[in-house]
Every structure is written in structure tokens, then in C-alpha cells.
Design a protein around this motif. Sequence first.
Motif, PDB file in Angstrom:
ATOM      1  N   GLU A 241       0.412  -1.274   0.511  1.00 27.72           N
ATOM      2  CA  GLU A 241      -0.471  -0.013   0.331  1.00 27.72           C
ATOM      3  C   GLU A 241       0.759   1.421  -0.097  1.00 27.72           C
ATOM      4  N   TYR A 242       1.945   1.230   0.585  1.00 23.25           N
ATOM      5  CA  TYR A 242       2.603   2.386   0.971  1.00 23.25           C
ATOM      6  C   TYR A 242       3.747   2.117  -0.082  1.00 23.25           C
ATOM      7  N   GLN A 243       3.716   1.316  -1.131  1.00 21.99           N
ATOM      8  CA  GLN A 243       4.412   1.409  -2.704  1.00 21.99           C
ATOM      9  C   GLN A 243       2.953   2.786  -3.632  1.00 21.99           C
ATOM     10  N   ARG A 244       1.667   1.936  -3.497  1.00 23.54           N
ATOM     11  CA  ARG A 244       0.668   2.451  -4.185  1.00 23.54           C
ATOM     12  C   ARG A 244       0.400   4.033  -4.156  1.00 23.54           C
ATOM     13  N   THR A 245       1.247   4.424  -3.114  1.00 20.71           N
ATOM     14  CA  THR A 245       0.921   5.846  -3.039  1.00 20.71           C
ATOM     15  C   THR A 245       1.441   6.579  -3.087  1.00 20.71           C
ATOM     16  N   THR A 246       3.036   6.083  -2.448  1.00 23.12           N
ATOM     17  CA  THR A 246       4.290   6.885  -2.449  1.00 23.12           C
ATOM     18  C   THR A 246       4.760   6.922  -3.370  1.00 23.12           C
ATOM     19  N   SER A 247       5.167   8.242  -3.933  1.00 23.94           N
ATOM     20  CA  SER A 247       6.839   8.135  -5.092  1.00 23.94           C
ATOM     21  C   SER A 247       7.762   7.274  -4.839  1.00 23.94           C
ATOM     22  N   ALA A 248       8.423   6.707  -4.815  1.00 20.61           N
ATOM     23  CA  ALA A 248       9.303   5.616  -5.442  1.00 20.61           C
ATOM     24  C   ALA A 248      10.893   6.543  -4.250  1.00 20.61           C
ATOM     25  N   PHE A 249      10.708   7.712  -5.559  1.00 20.71           N
ATOM     26  CA  PHE A 249      12.460   8.324  -5.267  1.00 20.71           C
ATOM     27  C   PHE A 249      12.490   9.707  -4.927  1.00 20.71           C
ATOM     28  N   ILE A 250      11.374  10.332  -5.875  1.00 20.60           N
ATOM     29  CA  ILE A 250      11.698  12.100  -6.047  1.00 20.60           C
ATOM     30  C   ILE A 250      10.343  12.165  -4.683  1.00 20.60           C
ATOM     31  N   PRO A 251      10.359  13.120  -4.227  1.00 20.70           N
ATOM     32  CA  PRO A 251       9.526  13.924  -3.118  1.00 20.70           C
ATOM     33  C   PRO A 251       8.711  14.495  -3.622  1.00 20.70           C
ATOM     34  N   TRP A 252       7.458  13.639  -3.326  1.00 24.14           N
ATOM     35  CA  TRP A 252       5.686  13.761  -3.901  1.00 24.14           C
ATOM     36  C   TRP A 252       4.687  13.599  -3.605  1.00 24.14           C
ATOM     37  N   PHE A 253       3.733  14.730  -3.819  1.00 21.35           N
ATOM     38  CA  PHE A 253       2.446  14.265  -3.267  1.00 21.35           C
ATOM     39  C   PHE A 253       2.370  12.494  -2.796  1.00 21.35           C
ATOM     40  N   ARG A 254       1.307  12.284  -2.382  1.00 21.79           N
ATOM     41  CA  ARG A 254       1.259  10.745  -1.895  1.00 21.79           C
ATOM     42  C   ARG A 254      -0.498  10.930  -3.007  1.00 21.79           C
ATOM     43  N   LYS A 255      -0.428   9.986  -3.228  1.00 23.32           N
ATOM     44  CA  LYS A 255      -1.566   9.493  -3.994  1.00 23.32           C
ATOM     45  C   LYS A 255      -3.109   9.037  -3.124  1.00 23.32           C
ATOM     46  N   ALA A 256      -3.853   9.235  -3.831  1.00 23.83           N
ATOM     47  CA  ALA A 256      -5.867   9.186  -2.896  1.00 23.83           C
ATOM     48  C   ALA A 256      -5.290   7.172  -2.746  1.00 23.83           C
TER      49      ALA A 256
END
Length: 256
Positions: A241-256
Motif C-alpha cells: 500500500e505504501y508503494q501504491r501511494t508514495t513516490s519511489a524516489f523523488i519526493p512528491w504528493f501522495r496518491k489518494a
Amino acid sequence: MITWMLIGLALMFVVFAVVWAIGVKIRNYSFLDVIWSYGVAILAPIYAFVGPGHPERKWAFTVLGVAWSLRLGTYLFFRVLKHHPQEDVRYEGLRQRWHGSGMFLVFHELQAVVVVIFSLPFLLAAWRMMPLQIVEMIGLGLVLIALLGESLADRQMKHFKSDPAHKGIVCAIGLWRYSRHPNYFFEFLVWVGFAVASLDTPHGWVTLLCPLLMYYFLTQVTGIPLTEEYALKSKGDAYREYQRTTSAFIPWFRKA
């Protein structure tokens, strides 16, 4: 300048051969990561002392390079020491493929070559006579920001893990809320900064190899792939779930 690069390469060959011999003796090659990280802290001051370049430039590069090197190397040293005699999973896997110690010696010496590549920004800075220019100040400023970001990411993760209640829980606080690997991102950004700071130097374009190699190592080889493989085994669906919502490398806003 070429002569001192070759001297640096010869020195690294010796140092990495010694670390290989120690690894054979204690049956743990994990200390290779430590000496790789310390490589810049060995070579950069040597280049600064012998180079005829402008003191402002060569020592600005050297101080930041040594800061990066000592911070990472010391962090890895205590991590490896904590787990010794257990060997890093990467080297356990290589042992299954490489029987005997000969291939590991070759592998160590290849890492010595990589260290010399990562020392190129400091070699070039030590041989340039001009004081710091604006593009170099921008690049070194980026290095400083990246060092602070990497230190903050490591501190946040250490604080999270120090709480026993977080055992088996995914860290998604602070910088880790916006990137699954903010420490790796800032590690990469350090070398982007050194490359930018070197571009105004004759032959400075060769330092672009540093961020390119670092990006490749972190995203394709020993960084993200192995870290996430271990995280999936230990945290399962929570990490998916963390992989699905959070960018792997470059910091970015989380997915809903």
C-alpha cells in the motif's frame, strides 16, 4: 593532474585489496561498503594538498566531499559492526554465485575504480586557479542542501525505529511521507550538486558520470530493489500500500 589521478587509483587498489583480505579473514565482505564511502574522504584532501588550484575552490569542494564521505561511511560502519558476523544479503547472494575469493578481489578492485570516478570533482577543483564562480556556488549550495536533507531523512527513520511500538509498521512520517527513499534521493542530489559545480571547469562534463552512476546504483542495483524486496518480506501488504501511494524516489504528493 593525470599523474595524481593514477596515484589515487593505485592507492585505492591497495586499500581495497587490504579490505578484501580482511573480509576473507573474518568471512564478511560487508566492510567493502564502508571503505567505498570513505574513499572520497581519503582522496579529496590529498588532491587539495598537492593541487595548485585556488584555495577557496579546492577546500570548499573538499570540506563538503569529506562531510558527505564521513557521514555515510561512519553510518555504514556502525551498521555493519552491529550486524557482524552476519553478512549483508548482497554478499551472501554473491557467495552463492562466486565460489572462492578470487572474484571478490576483482569486485573490490572495480569498486576502487568507481571511487576514483567519484573523486573527479575534487581532482578538477584542486587544479583550477580561479576563485569560486557563481555556477560553482550554486552547485555547492545544492550539495549542502542535499546533505542536510539526507541527514534529516536518516534521523527521522532512526527516531521512528527507536520506538518498539513501530515494529513491523511502515515509516511514513516527515520526508518518508513523500518518498519511499528520501535518503537515496538526497544522496543522488549530492552528486548532482558536485557535477553542477564542476561544469564550469575544463573537462568538468566528465563529472556527470557521478550522478548518473549514483542514480543507476540506487534505483537499479543495490539501493531501492534490495531495500524494497526486504520491506515486502517483512511488512507485506502494508508496504504494498505504501508503494501504491508514495513516490519511489523523488519526493512528491501522495496518491489518494
